[in-house]
Write an enzyme that holds these catalytic residues in place. Structure first.
Site, PDB file in Angstrom:
ATOM      1  N   ASP A  18       3.047  -3.917   8.116  1.00  0.00           N
ATOM      2  CA  ASP A  18       1.750  -3.343   7.892  1.00  0.00           C
ATOM      3  C   ASP A  18       0.623  -4.006   8.048  1.00  0.00           C
ATOM      4  O   ASP A  18       0.272  -4.935   7.305  1.00  0.00           O
ATOM      5  CB  ASP A  18       1.794  -2.508   6.469  1.00  0.00           C
ATOM      6  N   LYS A  47     -10.342  -0.005  10.826  1.00  0.00           N
ATOM      7  CA  LYS A  47     -10.781  -1.192  10.038  1.00  0.00           C
ATOM      8  C   LYS A  47     -10.992  -2.156  11.093  1.00  0.00           C
ATOM      9  O   LYS A  47     -11.264  -3.551  10.631  1.00  0.00           O
ATOM     10  CB  LYS A  47      -9.539  -1.472   9.224  1.00  0.00           C
ATOM     11  N   HIS A  57       1.079  -1.157  -0.043  1.00  0.00           N
ATOM     12  CA  HIS A  57      -0.222   0.139   0.036  1.00  0.00           C
ATOM     13  C   HIS A  57       0.953   1.324  -0.153  1.00  0.00           C
ATOM     14  O   HIS A  57       1.883   1.146   0.546  1.00  0.00           O
ATOM     15  CB  HIS A  57      -0.974  -0.105   1.312  1.00  0.00           C
ATOM     16  N   GLN A  61      -4.642  -4.262   7.227  1.00  0.00           N
ATOM     17  CA  GLN A  61      -5.672  -5.116   6.683  1.00  0.00           C
ATOM     18  C   GLN A  61      -5.806  -6.108   7.571  1.00  0.00           C
ATOM     19  O   GLN A  61      -6.926  -6.997   7.522  1.00  0.00           O
ATOM     20  CB  GLN A  61      -5.386  -5.306   5.104  1.00  0.00           C
ATOM     21  N   CYS A  66      -4.777   2.344  -3.785  1.00  0.00           N
ATOM     22  CA  CYS A  66      -3.566   2.628  -3.113  1.00  0.00           C
ATOM     23  C   CYS A  66      -2.284   1.810  -3.379  1.00  0.00           C
ATOM     24  O   CYS A  66      -1.519   2.041  -2.436  1.00  0.00           O
ATOM     25  CB  CYS A  66      -3.572   3.158  -1.777  1.00  0.00           C
TER      26      CYS A  66
HETATM   27  C1  LIG Z   1      -2.640  -2.706   3.463  1.00  0.00           C
HETATM   28  C2  LIG Z   1      -3.014  -1.616   4.010  1.00  0.00           C
HETATM   29  N1  LIG Z   1      -1.829  -0.823   4.417  1.00  0.00           N
HETATM   30  C3  LIG Z   1      -2.004   0.450   5.114  1.00  0.00           C
HETATM   31  C4  LIG Z   1      -3.296   1.164   4.836  1.00  0.00           C
HETATM   32  C5  LIG Z   1      -3.470   2.540   5.333  1.00  0.00           C
HETATM   33  O1  LIG Z   1      -3.995   2.519   6.483  1.00  0.00           O
HETATM   34  P1  LIG Z   1      -4.712   3.743   7.249  1.00  0.00           P
HETATM   35  O2  LIG Z   1      -5.759   4.392   6.582  1.00  0.00           O
HETATM   36  O3  LIG Z   1      -5.281   3.329   8.925  1.00  0.00           O
HETATM   37  O4  LIG Z   1      -3.320   4.737   7.272  1.00  0.00           O
HETATM   38  C6  LIG Z   1      -4.293   0.416   4.148  1.00  0.00           C
HETATM   39  C7  LIG Z   1      -5.602   1.063   4.341  1.00  0.00           C
HETATM   40  O5  LIG Z   1      -6.600   0.734   3.392  1.00  0.00           O
HETATM   41  C8  LIG Z   1      -4.262  -0.736   3.898  1.00  0.00           C
HETATM   42  O6  LIG Z   1      -5.128  -1.595   3.353  1.00  0.00           O
END
Ligand SMILES: Cc1ncc(COP(=O)(O)O)c(C=O)c1O
Length: 345
Positions: free
Chosen positions: A137, A163, A60, A140, A304
Site C-alpha cells: 500500500d 496524493k 489503513h 502515502q 482510517c
Molecule cells: C496508507 C493509506 N492507505 C490507503 C489509503 C487510501 O487511499 P485512496 O483514498 O487513494 O483509496 C490512504 C488514504 O489516506 C492511506 O493513507
C-alpha cells in the site's frame, strides 16, 4: 478511441511506469484510487480455504478490509504486531512468514497513522524466499520518496495519484504482468475484450482487462502532469523539506509536556507526518478550535486505522501532515495556536 486521447493515456501510463520503475508499461492499471487497486488484487486472486494472508497492525482500512472480507471464504488473516517500540518489526514478520507460509502479505510503505516507512524491500524479499506474493500500500509513500518496484521486489502496489498533487479520484494499480494476468477482474464490460461470442469471452491482456467502461479520462491525462511535476521538484528534495518541517515542529513540541508524539521519535523517520495526543484534550475539539482560530487544516481521529486505535485504547490523534507547499512559518502558527489553546501563552 480518438488517437490523441489514446496517446495521452499512453503518456500517463509511461509516466507512472517510469515513476515506479516498472518492468513494462502494461503493468500500470488506472484505478479510482489506492483502495480500488488493493480490492482488485484481493478480489482477483483465486483463493483456497486455509490460504494465509499477513497484514501489519497499522494498516489503513483500505489495506485491511479487502483482506478481512476474504475470511468468509475460509482464508486465514493474521495481523503482525509492531515491536515493543511501536515500529515495524522485521523479526515478527520473519517468524510469521516462516511459521504460516502465507499465500500473500500486504502492508504499508508509509503509515498514514504515524509516518513510519516500512522496510518494504527486506520484507518482500523474505516473502519471495518463502513463496508468498506481496502487495504494497504505497498510497502515502508514493508522493514522498523515490519508488522502485524492481528494487522493492513486490508483486502488486497501490498508488494514490490524488496524493501526488494530481486529479482527485485517480490511482494506479501496479502489478507484475504475469501476476496481473492471473487476476480475475472484479468489473468486466466494454473496453476489456478481444472477442465475444454468445459462448465465449476473450479478455484483453492487462491493463485493459481491468479498465472496464468509460474511464475518467480527464483524471488519466492529469496523471502524467502530476508525476512530471513531482519529478521536476525531486522526491529527495521533497523528503528533505518534510524532514526539516518535522524537525522544526518536534523541537517546539518537545517543550510542551502535554503533547505526546505517536510513532518514530526521530523526525527523519516520519515522512511529512507528526501525529500526537494532547493530555486532557479531545483531538476533534482541538482540530476544530485551531481551524477557527488560525485556519489550520488538521486531521483528527482514527485516520482510517481503526484496528490500531481500538487495540491501543487511544481515542484518536491530532495529525500535522506537511508537504512541499508548507513552510516553517506555518509550523510556527500551528505551535503558537496550540499554545494559546492550552493557555501556555
Ligand atoms: C496508507 C493509506 N492507505 C490507503 C489509503 C487510501 O487511499 P485512496 O483514498 O487513494 O483509496 C490512504 C488514504 O489516506 C492511506 O493513507
Amino acid at each position: 478511441m480518438a488517437l490523441k486521447l489514446e496517446n495521452d493515456m499512453t503518456a500517463s501510463r509511461r509516466a507512472m511506469k517510469d515513476y515506479v520503475n516498472a518492468y513494462h508499461i502494461n503493468e500500470v492499471v488506472f484505478t479510482r484510487n489506492t483502495t480500488e487497486a488493493l480490492n482488485i488484487v484481493a478480489s482477483g486472486i483465486s483463493w483456497k480455504p486455509d490460504d494465509v494472508i499477513l497484514v501489519s497492525d497499522k494498516e489503513h482500512n483500505s489495506n485491511f478490509l479487502p483482506w478481512f472480507r476474504l475470511q468468509e471464504m475460509g482464508v486465514k488473516l493474521q495481523v503482525i504486531p509492531s515491536g515493543s517500540d511501536g515500529r515495524f518489526s522485521i523479526d515478527n514478520w520473519a517468524s510469521a512468514i516462516r511459521e504460516t507460509k502465507p499465500r500473500l502479505i500486504a502492508f504499508f510503505l508509509t503509515s498514514n497513522l504515524d509516518g513510519e516507512t516500512s522496510p518494504a524491500a527486506e520484507v518482500c524479499h523474505l516473502a519471495k524466499q518463502h513463496g508468498a506474493l506481496s502487495c504494497l500500500d504505497a498510497a502515502q509513500g508514493a508522493a514522498h520518496m523515490p519508488l522502485d518496484v524492481q528494487e522493492i521486489g513486490c508483486d502488486f502496489m497501490g498508488v494514490s495519484i490524488h496524493k501526488m498533487c494530481g486529479p482527485t479520484g485517480m490511482g494506479i494499480l501496479w502489478g507484475k504482468l504475469e501476476e496481473l494476468r492471473k487476476l480475475k477482474p472484479i468489473i468486466t464490460g466494454g473496453g476489456t475484450v478481444i472477442q465475444v461470442t454468445y459462448d465465449e469471452v476473450k479478455l484483453l491482456d492487462p491493463p485493459r482487462r481491468f479498465e472496464a467502461g468509460l474511464q475518467n479520462y480527464a483524471g488519466i491525462v492529469g496523471v502524467k502532469y502530476a508525476a512530471d511535476y513531482i519529478k521536476s521538484i525531486g522526491l529527495d528534495i521533497i523528503h528533505k523539506h518534510e524532514v526539516e518541517l518535522n524537525c522544526h515542529l518536534q523541537e517546539q513540541l518537545m517543550q510542551m509536556p502535554d503533547v505526546k508524539i505517536i510513532g518514530p521519535k526521530n523526525p527523519e523517520d516520519r515522512g511529512g507526518i507528526t501525529s500526537m495526543t494532547v493530555e486532557g484534550c479531545n483531538v476533534h475539539d482541538l482540530a476544530l478550535i485551531m481551524d477557527e482560530m488560525s485556519h489550520i487544516m488538521l486531521r483528527a481521529g482514527f485516520h482510517c486505522v481503526h484496528g490500531w486505535f481500538n487495540s491501543h485504547g487511544i481515542d484518536g490523534t491530532l495529525r500535522v501532515s506537511t508537504y512541499l507547499y508548507n513552510t516553517k512559518d506555518e509550523i510556527d502558527v500551528f505551535v503558537k495556536t496550540l499554545r494559546e489553546v492550552l493557555r501556555e501563552e
